[in-house]
Design a protein around this motif. Structure first.
Motif, PDB file in Angstrom:
ATOM      1  N   THR A   4      24.755  33.069 -33.586  1.00  0.00           N
ATOM      2  CA  THR A   4      23.921  34.186 -33.155  1.00  0.00           C
ATOM      3  C   THR A   4      24.797  35.306 -32.613  1.00  0.00           C
ATOM      4  OG1 THR A   4      22.122  32.691 -32.591  1.00  0.00           O
ATOM      5  CG2 THR A   4      22.043  34.896 -31.622  1.00  0.00           C
ATOM      6  N   PHE A   5      24.535  36.509 -33.076  1.00  0.00           N
ATOM      7  CA  PHE A   5      25.214  37.703 -32.580  1.00  0.00           C
ATOM      8  C   PHE A   5      24.182  38.583 -31.913  1.00  0.00           C
ATOM      9  CE2 PHE A   5      27.640  36.310 -36.255  1.00  0.00           C
ATOM     10  CZ  PHE A   5      28.921  36.280 -35.749  1.00  0.00           C
ATOM     11  N   THR A   6      24.502  39.093 -30.745  1.00  0.00           N
ATOM     12  CA  THR A   6      23.656  40.074 -30.055  1.00  0.00           C
ATOM     13  C   THR A   6      24.559  41.202 -29.581  1.00  0.00           C
ATOM     14  OG1 THR A   6      23.875  38.947 -27.927  1.00  0.00           O
ATOM     15  CG2 THR A   6      21.979  38.340 -29.286  1.00  0.00           C
ATOM     16  N   TRP A   7      23.976  42.386 -29.432  1.00  0.00           N
ATOM     17  CA  TRP A   7      24.760  43.538 -29.021  1.00  0.00           C
ATOM     18  C   TRP A   7      23.870  44.571 -28.350  1.00  0.00           C
ATOM     19  CZ3 TRP A   7      23.976  41.979 -34.045  1.00  0.00           C
ATOM     20  CH2 TRP A   7      23.113  42.752 -34.817  1.00  0.00           C
ATOM     21  N   ASN A   8      24.528  45.487 -27.652  1.00  0.00           N
ATOM     22  CA  ASN A   8      23.877  46.648 -27.051  1.00  0.00           C
ATOM     23  C   ASN A   8      24.500  47.887 -27.671  1.00  0.00           C
ATOM     24  OD1 ASN A   8      22.201  45.319 -25.111  1.00  0.00           O
ATOM     25  ND2 ASN A   8      24.036  44.916 -23.904  1.00  0.00           N
ATOM     26  N   GLU A  40      17.201  45.481 -35.512  1.00  0.00           N
ATOM     27  CA  GLU A  40      17.221  44.799 -34.215  1.00  0.00           C
ATOM     28  C   GLU A  40      18.659  44.681 -33.714  1.00  0.00           C
ATOM     29  OE1 GLU A  40      16.006  43.070 -37.032  1.00  0.00           O
ATOM     30  OE2 GLU A  40      14.042  43.991 -36.778  1.00  0.00           O
ATOM     31  N   SER A  42      20.193  41.982 -32.779  1.00  0.00           N
ATOM     32  CA  SER A  42      20.656  40.601 -32.874  1.00  0.00           C
ATOM     33  C   SER A  42      20.539  40.137 -34.322  1.00  0.00           C
ATOM     34  CB  SER A  42      19.840  39.677 -31.966  1.00  0.00           C
ATOM     35  OG  SER A  42      18.511  39.582 -32.418  1.00  0.00           O
ATOM     36  N   TYR A  43      21.310  39.097 -34.629  1.00  0.00           N
ATOM     37  CA  TYR A  43      21.273  38.540 -35.981  1.00  0.00           C
ATOM     38  C   TYR A  43      21.703  37.082 -35.922  1.00  0.00           C
ATOM     39  CZ  TYR A  43      22.238  37.781 -40.914  1.00  0.00           C
ATOM     40  OH  TYR A  43      22.234  37.274 -42.191  1.00  0.00           O
TER      41      TYR A  43
END
Length: 180
Positions: A4-8, A40, A42-43
């Motif tokens: 899972t990748f998340t970012w701002n 979005e 996230s991925y």
């Protein structure tokens, strides 16, 4: 099987942004596209499509949806190295010796990508019992298996050994023994 990748991210004038996620394996020169056009932040990447190993991800953001062609802005950032490990540990040379009803089990647990995290065994489909590697600490990619069971009744018994790596992949092996 997934990462899972998340970012701002933000755009100074509030333009709509889309994101692309790229990846490359250690020692590879070119980025490969995992996905484009994400809205979005996230991925969830299906890592079963790549071999085990070390990887970097690169997130590229663009304000293209809000701007005429040629005026859009783009920026990106790369991750630190991370491990993809979808392969279960292997158990080699698993054997058992009856020592007056107590069974000594030996073997070797190997994982090419991650460290061994846990070992356990079950007798005849019963409860799992945690055991430590022979050196007392699960901290390597190869660990010697050596433990004794509780006293077993005479007759045939199946002992299953389960090894779990730090990526939470589990592999099993079994040995059948007749206790006299």
């Amino acid at each position: 099987g997934s990462q899972t990748f998340t970012w701002n991210a933000s755009d100074a004038n509030g333009d709509q942004m889309t994101f692309s996620l790229l990846y490359r394996g250690e020692g590879e020169a070119e980025w490969k596209r995992a996905i484009s056009g994400i809205l979005e932040a996230s991925y969830l990447w299906d890592t079963t499509k790549v071999p085990d190993g070390l990887y970097r991800a690169r997130l590229v953001a663009t304000d293209r949806p809000s701007n005429p062609s040629g005026t859009e802005l783009e920026g990106g950032q790369s991750s630190e190295l991370f491990v993809v490990d979808n392969t279960a540990p292997q158990i080699d040379k698993l054997s058992a010796i009856d020592e007056s009803g107590v069974v000594r089990v030996t073997g070797v647990a190997n994982d090419a990508t991650s460290l061994i995290r846990a070992m356990e065994y079950a007798v005849d489909g019963g409860e799992w019992h945690a055991v430590l590697p022979a050196d007392g600490l699960p901290d390597a990619g190869s660990e010697a298996i050596e433990f004794t069971t509780m006293t077993l009744e005479p007759g045939e018994h199946t002992i299953v050994v389960r090894i779990t790596d730090t990526a939470l992949n589990s592999g099993t092996g079994r040995v059948v023994i007749t206790v006299e």
